[in-house]
Design a protein around this motif. Structure first.
Motif, PDB file in Angstrom:
ATOM      1  N   ASN A  19       0.835  -1.103  -0.170  1.00 16.28           N
ATOM      2  CA  ASN A  19       0.115   0.018   0.206  1.00 16.28           C
ATOM      3  C   ASN A  19       0.997   1.252   0.089  1.00 16.28           C
ATOM      4  N   GLU A  50       0.419   5.591  -0.615  1.00 19.69           N
ATOM      5  CA  GLU A  50      -0.259   6.825  -0.897  1.00 19.69           C
ATOM      6  C   GLU A  50       0.739   7.820  -1.571  1.00 19.69           C
ATOM      7  N   TRP A  51       0.422   8.552  -2.610  1.00 17.47           N
ATOM      8  CA  TRP A  51       1.144   9.674  -3.197  1.00 17.47           C
ATOM      9  C   TRP A  51       0.187  11.002  -3.299  1.00 17.47           C
ATOM     10  N   SER A  52       0.644  11.953  -2.462  1.00 22.62           N
ATOM     11  CA  SER A  52       0.075  13.123  -2.468  1.00 22.62           C
ATOM     12  C   SER A  52       1.190  14.268  -1.977  1.00 22.62           C
ATOM     13  N   VAL A  95       1.261  13.694   1.855  1.00 20.67           N
ATOM     14  CA  VAL A  95       1.978  12.536   2.085  1.00 20.67           C
ATOM     15  C   VAL A  95       3.473  12.974   1.947  1.00 20.67           C
TER      16      VAL A  95
END
Length: 341
Positions: free
Chosen positions: A70, A72-74, A77
């Motif tokens: 898992n 997350e790309w932002s 983050v």
């Protein structure tokens, strides 16, 4: 039968392959766990083996429907990870800095990783650790330590992370990092700026030799750096060498993790979009091969893309780099927790 290091003449090594954790090697007698002792084995100054292997061809990789890790790309983050590294403090009352040693073959990306991490915090691509080409000769010849500095208003304030760069593994029969010198660095005996030479192993006669290293002088985590585009074609002797080194490091109570570099060169999907790294079958297979090479579970290994030809930062590349640093710092703190028990 392969030839491995010994405390005198070479000895035969029995290697039993394992589909998950790689070859299991047991060739050394029990060694002292006293990391303050300068009695690093004297006769293991043989340089690590020559690689001279070509890169594997760029693969067209099919993508899995779901990520196998898992991620997350932002921007949120990215900022959270940066703050986590900036605010990191070693879990020790006497140690102010976490010293992390990078070890790997020539051209695997050790120096590039150091420069890439500093680039993230500098807000622009820089080459703080001098980087060479991917030839068979190591550009790094000396022990260099790099304090990773903060960002923005804290740009002049170093974080608690210190990355240590050493000579690469596998230059040839007469040059290259030796097992003896690698262990001397980890134990804290090697002075900053020491120039490595197989003919002059680190010892009491070495200028600046640290006779009684403190915990601040020692390495608190070792990171093996493996080129993902070459992992399937490394010489078998390299795996034996790494596992010998890992056995000695484990005896010192130092945790080890690994970076799989150049993942953008492993398959076309990650080459065009780095966020596909955990959907790529080719990357997943390369991780398994790296685990077999090192004798290490894949849960200890993280993929990264270093800044090489780019002039500008990329948010997703930053996230992958910062995630790797966060992974390393978790095992740094395990060292201090173990040391306090």
């Amino acid at each position: 039968m392969n030839q491995g290091f010994s405390f005198g003449k070479p000895v035969a090594v029995n290697v039993t392959p394992s589909p998950v954790s790689g070859a299991q090697v047991s060739i050394f007698p029990a060694t002292s766990s006293d990391s303050n002792s300068p009695s690093t084995p004297e006769n293991i100054t043989t340089p690590l083996p020559t690689l001279g292997v070509p890169s594997v061809k760029f693969q067209v990789s099919s993508l899995l429907e779901n990520e196998w890790r898992n991620m997350e790309w932002s921007e949120e983050v990215r900022e959270t990870l940066m703050e986590s590294v900036r605010s990191f403090k070693p879990a020790s009352e006497t140690v102010t800095e976490a010293r992390v040693l990078l070890v790997g073959p020539v051209g695997a990306g050790k120096s590039s990783f150091i420069s890439s991490v500093q680039s993230v915090f500098s807000g622009r691509v820089i080459n703080r650790a001098m980087v060479g080409s991917s030839s068979s000769t190591s550009f790094t010849k000396k022990l260099r330590t790099y304090n990773i500095r903060g960002a923005g208003e804290n740009a002049n304030e170093p974080t608690a992370l210190v990355l240590c760069d050493v000579m690469g593994v596998g230059e040839g029969e007469s040059t290259g990092l030796t097992l003896h010198d690698a262990l001397s660095v980890i134990k804290g005996h090697a002075p900053e700026g020491h120039q490595f030479s197989p003919e002059q192993p680190i010892g009491a006669e070495t200028v600046g030799f640290v006779r009684k290293p403190s915990t601040n002088d020692k390495v608190h985590c070792v990171v093996f750096v493996i080129d993902g585009s070459k992992v399937g074609s490394y010489a078998k002797s390299l795996g034996v060498t790494f596992q010998q080194l890992r056995e000695h490091i484990s005896n010192l109570g130092v945790h080890q993790v690994a970076l799989l570099t150049h993942v953008d060169q492993v398959c076309n999907a990650t080459g065009s979009d780095i966020t596909q790294v955990y959907k790529s079958k080719a990357i997943q297979q390369a991780m398994v091969k790296a685990g077999q090479l090192l004798g290490m579970a894949t849960s200890y290994i993280v993929p990264v893309k270093n800044y090489c030809s780019e002039l500008d930062l990329d948010e997703n590349t930053d996230i992958l780099l910062l995630k790797a640093v966060d992974h390393i710092l978790q095992y740094v703190n395990l060292f201090f927790q173990d040391d306090s028990d």
